[in-house]
Design an enzyme around this catalytic site. Sequence first.
Site, PDB file in Angstrom:
ATOM      1  N   ASP A  61     -28.350 -24.343 -21.475  1.00 52.63           N
ATOM      2  CA  ASP A  61     -29.380 -24.013 -22.460  1.00 52.63           C
ATOM      3  C   ASP A  61     -29.518 -25.200 -23.411  1.00 52.63           C
ATOM      4  OD1 ASP A  61     -27.186 -23.867 -24.103  1.00 52.63           O
ATOM      5  OD2 ASP A  61     -27.331 -21.723 -24.490  1.00 52.63           O
ATOM      6  N   SER A  62     -30.441 -25.103 -24.354  1.00 54.10           N
ATOM      7  CA  SER A  62     -30.754 -26.266 -25.193  1.00 54.10           C
ATOM      8  C   SER A  62     -29.850 -26.370 -26.406  1.00 54.10           C
ATOM      9  CB  SER A  62     -32.195 -26.148 -25.675  1.00 54.10           C
ATOM     10  OG  SER A  62     -32.288 -25.063 -26.592  1.00 54.10           O
ATOM     11  N   GLY A  63     -29.104 -25.318 -26.685  1.00 55.69           N
ATOM     12  CA  GLY A  63     -28.299 -25.270 -27.901  1.00 55.69           C
ATOM     13  C   GLY A  63     -29.013 -24.555 -29.028  1.00 55.69           C
ATOM     14  N   GLY A  64     -30.330 -24.428 -28.911  1.00 56.91           N
ATOM     15  CA  GLY A  64     -31.116 -23.850 -29.996  1.00 56.91           C
ATOM     16  C   GLY A  64     -30.734 -22.410 -30.306  1.00 56.91           C
ATOM     17  N   PHE A  65     -30.574 -21.605 -29.270  1.00 55.19           N
ATOM     18  CA  PHE A  65     -30.314 -20.180 -29.494  1.00 55.19           C
ATOM     19  C   PHE A  65     -29.058 -19.975 -30.339  1.00 55.19           C
ATOM     20  CE2 PHE A  65     -28.416 -16.094 -28.304  1.00 55.19           C
ATOM     21  CZ  PHE A  65     -29.461 -15.243 -28.632  1.00 55.19           C
ATOM     22  N   ASP A  95     -36.095 -24.992 -28.185  1.00 55.12           N
ATOM     23  CA  ASP A  95     -37.117 -24.164 -28.833  1.00 55.12           C
ATOM     24  C   ASP A  95     -36.513 -23.506 -30.062  1.00 55.12           C
ATOM     25  OD1 ASP A  95     -35.364 -22.476 -27.529  1.00 55.12           O
ATOM     26  OD2 ASP A  95     -36.900 -21.074 -26.852  1.00 55.12           O
ATOM     27  N   GLN A 133     -42.592 -18.584 -25.804  1.00 53.29           N
ATOM     28  CA  GLN A 133     -42.248 -17.845 -27.020  1.00 53.29           C
ATOM     29  C   GLN A 133     -43.496 -17.138 -27.537  1.00 53.29           C
ATOM     30  OE1 GLN A 133     -39.415 -17.138 -28.313  1.00 53.29           O
ATOM     31  NE2 GLN A 133     -37.937 -18.681 -27.587  1.00 53.29           N
ATOM     32  N   ASP A 154     -29.698 -14.714 -16.729  1.00 53.24           N
ATOM     33  CA  ASP A 154     -28.325 -14.989 -17.158  1.00 53.24           C
ATOM     34  C   ASP A 154     -27.987 -13.964 -18.214  1.00 53.24           C
ATOM     35  OD1 ASP A 154     -29.859 -16.411 -19.481  1.00 53.24           O
ATOM     36  OD2 ASP A 154     -27.777 -16.300 -20.137  1.00 53.24           O
ATOM     37  N   CYS A 190     -17.033  -1.775  -3.123  1.00 50.76           N
ATOM     38  CA  CYS A 190     -16.911  -3.162  -3.594  1.00 50.76           C
ATOM     39  C   CYS A 190     -15.739  -3.852  -2.906  1.00 50.76           C
ATOM     40  CB  CYS A 190     -16.721  -3.178  -5.110  1.00 50.76           C
ATOM     41  SG  CYS A 190     -16.516  -4.845  -5.789  1.00 50.76           S
ATOM     42  N   CYS A 225     -14.197  -6.683  -4.005  1.00 50.06           N
ATOM     43  CA  CYS A 225     -13.438  -7.576  -4.894  1.00 50.06           C
ATOM     44  C   CYS A 225     -11.969  -7.137  -4.942  1.00 50.06           C
ATOM     45  CB  CYS A 225     -14.064  -7.586  -6.287  1.00 50.06           C
ATOM     46  SG  CYS A 225     -13.432  -6.298  -7.374  1.00 50.06           S
ATOM     47  N   CYS A 239     -11.001  -3.818  -6.674  1.00 51.74           N
ATOM     48  CA  CYS A 239     -11.353  -2.587  -5.959  1.00 51.74           C
ATOM     49  C   CYS A 239     -10.579  -2.408  -4.658  1.00 51.74           C
ATOM     50  CB  CYS A 239     -12.849  -2.572  -5.668  1.00 51.74           C
ATOM     51  SG  CYS A 239     -13.844  -2.511  -7.166  1.00 51.74           S
ATOM     52  N   HIS A 296     -14.570  -8.192 -10.828  1.00 52.50           N
ATOM     53  CA  HIS A 296     -15.309  -7.047 -10.304  1.00 52.50           C
ATOM     54  C   HIS A 296     -16.767  -7.025 -10.808  1.00 52.50           C
ATOM     55  CE1 HIS A 296     -16.846  -3.195  -9.249  1.00 52.50           C
ATOM     56  NE2 HIS A 296     -17.194  -3.064 -10.518  1.00 52.50           N
TER      57      HIS A 296
END
Length: 372
Positions: free
Chosen positions: A91-95, A145, A188, A265, A303, A305, A308, A334
């Site tokens: 990500d851009s770091g902005g968030f 952004d 946005q 994500d 599952c 994994c 499980c 899991h």
Amino acid sequence: MTLSWTHLASDGAARLGRLHTAHGDVETPVFMPVGTAGTVKAMTADAVRATGTKLILGNTYHLMLRPGAERVARLGGLHRMMDWPGPILTDSGGFQVFSLAGLRTLDKDGVTFRSHIDGSPHRLTPEASIDIQHKLDATITMALDECTPFPATEDEARTSMELSMRWAARCRDAFVARPGYGLFGINQGGVFLDLRARSADTLGKIGFEGYAVGGLAVGEGQATMLSILEGVVPRLPEEKPRYLMGVGTPDDIFGAVARGVDMFDCVIPTRAGRTARAYTRAGVFNLRNARFAADDRPLDPACLCPACTRHPRGYLHHLFKAEEMLGPMLLTWHNLTYYQDLMRGLRAAIVEGRFAGHATTVRAGWTAQEDA
Ligand SMILES: [Zn+2]
């Protein structure tokens, strides 16, 4: 040739595709586990791979502060450092600057803030964010952004969106094109569809390798989020991947895929795994609950994994009660396996033209209520 995306099949608005990157191909719709500080918490790279994960996310804000972009570059970049030769999106770091950093000053050129770790001053501009992501060796770089606060008035959302669009153009100019690498722009406009539409048109004119929808899942509710997607996704360039940032629950993902989103994500599967919450085919379980103490059944019988296939529920319950670190490790494994199985099932349903029925069946299975 920059990063590209091939459209393979459609079922309604839901799309199956393939991302072609410098670090390998990835089928979409895809879910990216979050590797905040250069690690998917509680997981080795081999364990992440074993869940079926192909693409992971790293957080520029955390990595620029610690260990620092220059140091990551000297250690061979994120791929080498993390033993993750596959594609990585940063990500851009902005968030995080806008949501975590307490003291920050926004101006037309960027944002100045203090590190949450040691209070040291830092500055993020569109050019700086692109440069840092280049040093991290991100396969997919995100434009910087301003994450519009929620709630915001229409005027506030407009001013914020226009700033983000000027920054998007500057990010495009600053990005150094490399084969198989790409830059994504971010839509946005808050909850205002006309602003979202203008933002989509502006981004399309600048031209990106992919288009994200940002500023959603910030408190507006699922119905509003889905109605915004319905309005904005058809305005994004059809031949490019679309990424809904920070979303979400399995139910959100079905809703967004049905509206043409290709990439996701979210911290939910990893964060929930560390706090004893398991996403399963039967719904969400809280393994701290006493009713699991003597339960000898597998967590999710379908599952594959290790949590499980090798342990009873009662053992997972015990690990969390005893605060053993294996509990978060097994449950993260899991939850990521569940999310990747969900994505695989949904991709198969799109190819076979049965996405809507598949979504109904999967949702009907979620009968368990999480009891805290
Ligand atoms: Zn499992």
